[in-house]
Design an enzyme around this catalytic site. Structure first.
Site, PDB file in Angstrom:
ATOM      1  CG  ASN A  23      -2.122  -0.974   0.947  1.00  0.00           C
ATOM      2  OD1 ASN A  23      -2.218  -1.573  -0.130  1.00  0.00           O
ATOM      3  ND2 ASN A  23      -2.973  -1.134   1.940  1.00  0.00           N
ATOM      4  CB  CYS A 119     -14.219  -4.656  -5.856  1.00  0.00           C
ATOM      5  SG  CYS A 119     -13.972  -4.133  -4.172  1.00  0.00           S
TER       6      CYS A 119
END
Ligand code: UD1
Length: 422
Positions: A23, A119
């Site tokens: 990330n 998603c």
């Protein structure tokens, strides 16, 4: 398609190295779009999401030198960016692709990026990204599933975020580095990855202050220059191995781990009974008998990370007593529950709340991965289940974990990857 097969019942022991933070790496690699100079990065993890990012950057015209798989080193030069469009096929597989919007718009005055859509873990809108850019003077329209943004020159603005979104904070922070005047982002996300991106931008010549806190100030500059940066170790991978050690009653040193980035999580692990100690070489976690049921609620940083919720749930599934796990960040991040229940866990769901009644033992079963963190939770469950667990659709796992089966095997797990061609 690959599966991971685990024979449960082993204890994790030894030392495990961490990969670079996924990330942190994704926004940092994307920030190379802000300069025509070469940017060099080290400790870039060899993950599917990193490859997707590189495919996207390459499609935009960024030159990529060196092979990340070889030694984690990458050099990116965005001096011949000829495309301004991030296509659906890349954005749909990885939502972080949307982060190219801010840098492209700030440097080239235009960008067209596919909207991520839904998603598995929820609808995941991008309204906060767009509202912020509009405040900076961008003209935004949406058609055919794409966001089109234009601004000859972005201007600094006051941007209060309705929710401290990690992605929106990163997108706006990058856009603001090349805007005219000062941008103030309030209620900014405070994740360590934000501070890392800010540190990279600062090395590139940006004027950013306050990152890591609630208010980030960015004074725009005319241009940025190249940078050299080594990614931090992955804190979610850290937490995953910490759960693995506690779960199996093991003793694992997670090398280079930064305990200070995981305080809320560590507190909960200790409450559940595990021993967690900081050492010069990293963080050591030692299992201490059967875990105790512990309530957990995910929150934006510095709260308990949603990316470790599924892993914690596995520990709670075999703990003594009941626990309530509340998911406050994503609306539908409980897909692992059904699969864990198939392995004998006793979990009931009520909206964003899971009640877990600890059982003495899980039993191995064929299970299916549905998203990144759900898949690793099934691998963890397999470590303590009686018999064999086969986790299919492990491409989800490969998005965010580097050689997880190799690392777990070296800690003593009976685990292997198999190629199922059906
Ligand atoms: C990042 C992380 C992800 C982590 C998440 C929360 C990366 C690449 N991914 O994702 O691993 O789980 O932070 O810590 O760093 N939201 C809106 N409008 C927006 C943006 C977000 O409503 O414009 C909502 C989302 O739907 C979600 C919540 O805010 O419910 C958190 O999203 P956000 O913090 O943006 O997560 P990501 O940046 O996508």
């Amino acid at each position: 398609m690959d599966s991971i097969v685990i024979e449960g019942g082993t204890v994790l022991e030894g030392a495990v190295p961490l990969g670079g933070s996924k990330n942190a790496a994704l926004p940092v690699l994307i920030s190379s779009l802000l300069t025509a100079d070469k940017c060099s990065y080290d400790r870039v993890p060899a993950l599917r999401d990193v490859r997707t990012t590189l495919r996207l950057l390459s499609r935009l015209g960024v030159t990529i030198e060196r092979d990340v798989v070889a030694d984690g080193r990458l050099e990116l030069t965005a001096d011949k960016v000829h495309e301004r469009e991030a296509p659906y096929d890349l954005v749909k597989t990885m939502r972080a692709s949307f982060l190219v919007l801010g840098p492209l718009l700030a440097r080239f005055g235009e960008a067209r990026v596919s909207t991520p859509g839904g998603c598995a873990i929820g609808s995941r809108p991008v309204d906060l990204h767009l509202q912020g850019l509009e405040r900076m003077g961008a003209v935004i329209s949406q058609d055919h599933g794409y966001v089109d943004a234009r601004a000859r020159k972005l201007r600094g603005a006051a941007i209060p975020l309705a929710f401290p979104s990690v992605g929106a904070t990163e997108n706006l922070m990058m856009a603001a580095t090349l805007a005219r005047g000062e941008t103030v982002i309030r209620n900014a996300a405070r994740e360590p990855e934000i501070a890392e991106l800010a540190a990279v931008l600062t090395k590139m010549g940006a004027r950013v202050s306050g990152a890591g806190g609630e208010v980030i100030r960015i004074e725009g500059v005319d241009e940025l220059h190249g940078v050299s940066h080594e990614m931090s170790p992955d804190r979610i991978e850290t937490g995953t191995f910490m759960v693995g050690a506690a779960l199996t009653g093991g003793d694992v040193l997670i090398e280079d781990a930064r305990a200070e980035d995981l305080e809320a999580f560590t507190a909960k692990l200790r409450e559940a009974g595990a021993r967690v100690e900081r050492e010069a070489g990293g963080v050591r976690v030692t299992g201490n008998g059967r875990a105790r049921g512990t309530d957990v609620a995910t929150l934006p940083y510095p709260g308990f990370p949603t990316d470790l919720q599924a892993q914690m749930m596995v520990l709670m599934s075999v703990s003594d007593g009941a626990s309530v796990i509340t998911e406050n960040i994503f609306e539908n991040r409980f897909m692992h529950v059904q699969e864990l229940n198939r392995m004998g866990a006793r979990i009931t769901l009520d909206g964003n709340r899971a009640t877990v009644r600890g059982v003495a033992e899980l039993s191995g079963a064929p299970v299916m991965a549905t998203d990144l963190r759900a898949s690793v939770s099934l691998v963890l469950a397999g470590l303590v289940a009686r018999g064999v667990t086969e986790v299919s659709r492990v491409y989800h796992l490969d998005r965010g974990y580097e050689d997880i089966e190799g690392k777990l095997a070296r800690l003593g797990a009976d685990i292997r990857r198999v190629d199922r061609d059906d």
